[in-house]
Scaffold this motif. Structure first.
Motif, PDB file in Angstrom:
ATOM      1  N   LYS A   1      12.021  -0.548 -12.755  1.00  0.00           N
ATOM      2  CA  LYS A   1      11.749   0.450 -12.323  1.00  0.00           C
ATOM      3  C   LYS A   1      10.071   0.788 -12.376  1.00  0.00           C
ATOM      4  O   LYS A   1       9.632   1.360 -11.586  1.00  0.00           O
ATOM      5  CB  LYS A   1      12.029   1.531 -13.617  1.00  0.00           C
ATOM      6  N   GLU A   2       9.473  -0.017 -13.111  1.00  0.00           N
ATOM      7  CA  GLU A   2       7.914   0.077 -13.408  1.00  0.00           C
ATOM      8  C   GLU A   2       7.486  -0.406 -11.952  1.00  0.00           C
ATOM      9  O   GLU A   2       6.651   0.161 -11.289  1.00  0.00           O
ATOM     10  CB  GLU A   2       7.302  -0.478 -14.500  1.00  0.00           C
ATOM     11  N   ILE A   3       7.900  -1.539 -11.534  1.00  0.00           N
ATOM     12  CA  ILE A   3       7.563  -2.108 -10.388  1.00  0.00           C
ATOM     13  C   ILE A   3       7.907  -1.256  -8.881  1.00  0.00           C
ATOM     14  O   ILE A   3       6.884  -1.423  -8.242  1.00  0.00           O
ATOM     15  CB  ILE A   3       8.228  -3.391 -10.194  1.00  0.00           C
ATOM     16  N   ASP A   4       9.007  -0.848  -9.065  1.00  0.00           N
ATOM     17  CA  ASP A   4       9.317   0.147  -7.951  1.00  0.00           C
ATOM     18  C   ASP A   4       8.418   1.107  -7.999  1.00  0.00           C
ATOM     19  O   ASP A   4       7.845   1.871  -6.722  1.00  0.00           O
ATOM     20  CB  ASP A   4      10.926   0.477  -7.958  1.00  0.00           C
ATOM     21  N   ASP A   5       8.070   1.492  -9.103  1.00  0.00           N
ATOM     22  CA  ASP A   5       7.272   3.098  -9.177  1.00  0.00           C
ATOM     23  C   ASP A   5       5.809   2.574  -8.452  1.00  0.00           C
ATOM     24  O   ASP A   5       5.153   3.172  -8.098  1.00  0.00           O
ATOM     25  CB  ASP A   5       7.031   3.281 -10.603  1.00  0.00           C
ATOM     26  N   LEU A   6       5.395   1.236  -8.926  1.00  0.00           N
ATOM     27  CA  LEU A   6       4.001   0.756  -8.577  1.00  0.00           C
ATOM     28  C   LEU A   6       4.078   0.591  -6.942  1.00  0.00           C
ATOM     29  O   LEU A   6       2.981   0.824  -6.245  1.00  0.00           O
ATOM     30  CB  LEU A   6       3.550  -0.527  -9.308  1.00  0.00           C
ATOM     31  N   LYS A   7       5.256  -0.019  -6.445  1.00  0.00           N
ATOM     32  CA  LYS A   7       5.226  -0.086  -4.963  1.00  0.00           C
ATOM     33  C   LYS A   7       5.024   0.872  -4.311  1.00  0.00           C
ATOM     34  O   LYS A   7       4.485   1.316  -3.363  1.00  0.00           O
ATOM     35  CB  LYS A   7       6.269  -0.895  -4.599  1.00  0.00           C
ATOM     36  N   ALA A   8       5.780   2.203  -5.003  1.00  0.00           N
ATOM     37  CA  ALA A   8       5.770   3.488  -4.398  1.00  0.00           C
ATOM     38  C   ALA A   8       4.296   3.916  -4.416  1.00  0.00           C
ATOM     39  O   ALA A   8       3.835   4.482  -3.344  1.00  0.00           O
ATOM     40  CB  ALA A   8       6.827   4.317  -5.127  1.00  0.00           C
ATOM     41  N   GLU A   9       3.646   3.816  -5.479  1.00  0.00           N
ATOM     42  CA  GLU A   9       2.366   4.024  -5.734  1.00  0.00           C
ATOM     43  C   GLU A   9       1.231   3.490  -4.742  1.00  0.00           C
ATOM     44  O   GLU A   9       0.309   3.936  -4.139  1.00  0.00           O
ATOM     45  CB  GLU A   9       1.843   3.947  -7.098  1.00  0.00           C
ATOM     46  N   ILE A  10       1.584   2.165  -4.735  1.00  0.00           N
ATOM     47  CA  ILE A  10       0.800   1.476  -3.699  1.00  0.00           C
ATOM     48  C   ILE A  10       0.933   1.929  -2.334  1.00  0.00           C
ATOM     49  O   ILE A  10      -0.100   2.029  -1.461  1.00  0.00           O
ATOM     50  CB  ILE A  10       0.879  -0.130  -3.571  1.00  0.00           C
ATOM     51  N   ALA A  11       2.162   2.080  -1.923  1.00  0.00           N
ATOM     52  CA  ALA A  11       2.354   2.448  -0.318  1.00  0.00           C
ATOM     53  C   ALA A  11       1.944   3.880  -0.262  1.00  0.00           C
ATOM     54  O   ALA A  11       1.076   4.040   0.747  1.00  0.00           O
ATOM     55  CB  ALA A  11       3.987   2.775  -0.226  1.00  0.00           C
ATOM     56  N   ALA A  12       1.890   4.755  -1.104  1.00  0.00           N
ATOM     57  CA  ALA A  12       1.032   6.153  -1.213  1.00  0.00           C
ATOM     58  C   ALA A  12      -0.455   6.083  -1.063  1.00  0.00           C
ATOM     59  O   ALA A  12      -0.935   6.708  -0.196  1.00  0.00           O
ATOM     60  CB  ALA A  12       1.395   6.917  -2.295  1.00  0.00           C
ATOM     61  N   LEU A  13      -0.834   5.093  -1.891  1.00  0.00           N
ATOM     62  CA  LEU A  13      -2.362   4.744  -1.984  1.00  0.00           C
ATOM     63  C   LEU A  13      -2.792   4.211  -0.551  1.00  0.00           C
ATOM     64  O   LEU A  13      -3.911   4.388  -0.130  1.00  0.00           O
ATOM     65  CB  LEU A  13      -2.767   3.767  -2.978  1.00  0.00           C
ATOM     66  N   THR A  14      -2.024   3.302   0.210  1.00  0.00           N
ATOM     67  CA  THR A  14      -2.048   2.470   1.467  1.00  0.00           C
ATOM     68  C   THR A  14      -2.185   3.713   2.471  1.00  0.00           C
ATOM     69  O   THR A  14      -3.051   3.524   3.456  1.00  0.00           O
ATOM     70  CB  THR A  14      -1.050   1.364   1.707  1.00  0.00           C
ATOM     71  N   LYS A  15      -1.191   4.541   2.568  1.00  0.00           N
ATOM     72  CA  LYS A  15      -1.160   5.457   3.368  1.00  0.00           C
ATOM     73  C   LYS A  15      -2.681   6.351   3.170  1.00  0.00           C
ATOM     74  O   LYS A  15      -3.222   6.738   4.322  1.00  0.00           O
ATOM     75  CB  LYS A  15       0.042   6.368   3.171  1.00  0.00           C
ATOM     76  N   GLU A  16      -2.744   6.784   2.040  1.00  0.00           N
ATOM     77  CA  GLU A  16      -4.112   7.619   1.953  1.00  0.00           C
ATOM     78  C   GLU A  16      -5.319   6.904   2.535  1.00  0.00           C
ATOM     79  O   GLU A  16      -6.325   7.380   2.958  1.00  0.00           O
ATOM     80  CB  GLU A  16      -4.085   7.998   0.135  1.00  0.00           C
ATOM     81  N   ARG A  17      -5.322   5.545   2.047  1.00  0.00           N
ATOM     82  CA  ARG A  17      -6.346   4.908   2.478  1.00  0.00           C
ATOM     83  C   ARG A  17      -6.664   4.825   4.088  1.00  0.00           C
ATOM     84  O   ARG A  17      -7.653   4.888   4.627  1.00  0.00           O
ATOM     85  CB  ARG A  17      -6.446   3.225   1.887  1.00  0.00           C
ATOM     86  N   ASN A  18      -5.542   4.685   4.770  1.00  0.00           N
ATOM     87  CA  ASN A  18      -5.328   4.497   6.203  1.00  0.00           C
ATOM     88  C   ASN A  18      -5.881   5.839   6.771  1.00  0.00           C
ATOM     89  O   ASN A  18      -6.498   6.084   7.796  1.00  0.00           O
ATOM     90  CB  ASN A  18      -4.044   4.272   6.592  1.00  0.00           C
TER      91      ASN A  18
END
Length: 514
Positions: A93-110
């Motif tokens: 669950k922590e990994i899934d949450d981190l992936k979701a956070e990374i995806a959100a950050l990547t989207k924000e970075r783009n």
């Protein structure tokens, strides 16, 4: 008498009875002893049995204790497994949450990058186009060191060549006369063979000869060290930096641009000398990766009128600039006949082999091992001092190049046809380009047309046979015919080198040792 006999018989029976009694008594005593022994053994057995029963009882208790311990451990293991599964679910669950956070950050970075690009574009739109263009090409326009003479030095080719050989010898440089003439001639036929390759072991002067030649004749000399990582023309000519909005030039691209009299006449006016460009250790990387485009442009250049802009464009190199081809910001370089290209290559396991495309468009000169080693050092500075105020222009260079004739070999066409027939049987025939190159080379060779033909057979024809299986009867038969032809040329060194190449499992041409 009858009574005595009876008495005697009775006594005898009594004696026998006593004897039997004694025997039975002894037997009974013996049996009693055995019985006592058995009773004792039985008693001991009973004691042993009691001891065994006690031990069995103890082991039973111990086994029961072990079973209880086993059950406890199994229960503990089951608890640990359950806890581990729970922790795994938590980590997942922590990994899934981190992936979701990374995806959100990547989207924000783009999103931020997109915004930065918009702001950068908006900022750049406020800068004048002329200023941007100046900044874009300032590295390419940065002055380079060239011959600071603009007046052509006029001298006779034969006299200069003799003087060059003499000055090399007097200052301690040892180069075979035929090698010097072959090098000089190969440069003169750059229109047909735009590349001169100097091959051989390290330390034989492959890089030194072009430098001495350029200084003596009055050409700009640029040595470009090839790197193993080169895999595109950008490594050789530079690239456009999109973040800085400017072109990152190399010494080679600067030289070519600043001596291009068609696309850059203002700077080219100050750089009228011929350019001799040395790609040092050119086969450290795949030559066709970084030089193939240049070779194609040099080949297209042949036969076109460079003053015709429309035709010249096909032979021009377009520098990457982040602009469309129609934009005024685009810069093109026409690599004219004022540029001569040389490459050196060492023969060892760290280098790449030349492709057929490169070999077909090059004259390959081999620098063999010295016949004898000498500790005497050549004096480079003394050689340079013998030549001052020299400048070879493109116009003067073209006067050194003949344009007609067959080099004095009246049956050259017949000889080339004969050689080509052998090569055709071997599956390695040549076409018009090879014929034109050989004919041009013989025309340009400074004296000794026979030597010129030998040189072309050595540099252009025999290398085409590399890798032929000498165990093949058909190949062996044709090679014998070719050997007979070569013997007719009465060149012992050529024959010896050919024989050595044929004695290998696969034909490996190493050139003539001079």
């Amino acid at each position: 008498n009858s009574s005595n006999w009876l008495l005697q018989s009775a006594q005898n029976q009594l004696t026998e009875a006593k004897s039997e009694h004694h025997r039975l008594t002894d037997e009974n005593t013996k049996r009693q002893a055995e019985l006592q022994k058995l009773i004792k053994e039985v008693s001991q057995s009973e004691l042993d049995l009691a001891s065994i029963k006690h031990k069995v009882s103890d082991e039973g208790e111990r086994l029961k204790s072990l079973n209880n311990k086993k059950q406890e451990l199994e229960n503990e293991l089951a608890q640990l497994r359950a806890r581990n599964e729970e922790e795994k679910r938590g980590l997942k669950k922590e990994i899934d949450d981190l992936k979701a956070e990374i995806a959100a950050l990547t989207k924000e970075r783009n999103t931020v990058k997109s915004k930065v690009s918009e702001l950068t574009y908006e900022l750049s739109s406020h800068v004048s186009r002329d200023q941007m263009t100046l900044k874009k090409w300032e590295d390419l326009d940065r002055p380079i060191k060239t011959i600071n003479i603009t007046t052509t030095t006029k001298y006779d080719e034969q006299n200069w060549l003799s003087e060059f050989e003499d000055n090399l010898a007097t200052t301690g440089f040892r180069f075979d006369t035929r090698l010097i003439k072959a090098f000089h001639t190969s440069l003169k036929v750059a229109d047909c063979s735009p590349m001169v390759v100097l091959s051989g072991i390290s330390g034989t002067g492959k890089s030194l000869l072009p430098e001495l030649y350029a200084h003596a004749v009055g050409m700009n000399f640029l040595q470009v060290p090839v790197q193993p990582r080169w895999d595109s023309p950008q490594d050789m000519l530079g690239f456009y930096h999109y973040m800085e909005h400017r072109y990152k030039a190399t010494e080679l691209s600067r030289l070519l641009w600043q001596s291009d009299r068609f696309n850059n006449p203002a700077q080219a006016k100050n750089n009228p000398a011929m350019n001799l460009i040395l790609l040092d250790e050119m086969n450290l990387a795949r030559v066709e990766y970084y030089f193939s485009d240049m070779l194609s442009k040099l080949e297209v250049r042949r036969g076109i009128d460079p003053t015709n802009e429309a035709k010249r464009r096909a032979a021009e190199i377009v520098l990457e600039s982040g602009a469309t081809s129609e934009s005024k910001d685009v810069r093109r370089i026409f690599v004219g006949s004022n540029n001569l290209f040389i490459g050196t290559m060492n023969e060892d396991e760290s280098t790449q082999s030349l492709s057929d495309k490169v070999k077909d468009r090059a004259n390959v000169l081999r620098f063999g091992r010295p016949k004898e080693l000498s500790g005497a050092a050549a004096n480079k500075e003394a050689f340079f001092k013998k030549y001052t105020n020299r400048m070879m222009s493109e116009t003067m260079w073209k006067k050194w190049i003949s344009t007609s004739g067959d080099g004095g070999i009246s049956n050259l066409g017949q000889q080339m046809d004969e050689i080509n027939s052998y090569l055709a049987e071997l599956g390695r025939p040549f076409a018009h380009r090879m014929w034109n190159t050989v004919a041009a080379y013989i025309r340009q060779y400074p004296g000794g047309n026979h030597d010129a033909l030998i040189a072309q057979i050595e540099m252009k024809i025999l290398p085409k046979l590399a890798g032929l299986d000498m165990a093949d009867p058909t190949i062996n038969r044709v090679m014998n015919h070719l050997a007979d032809y070569l013997h007719k040329l009465e060149e012992p060194k050529l024959n010896d080198a050919f024989d050595v190449a044929c004695k290998r499992d696969f034909f490996a041409w190493q050139g003539i040792e001079r």
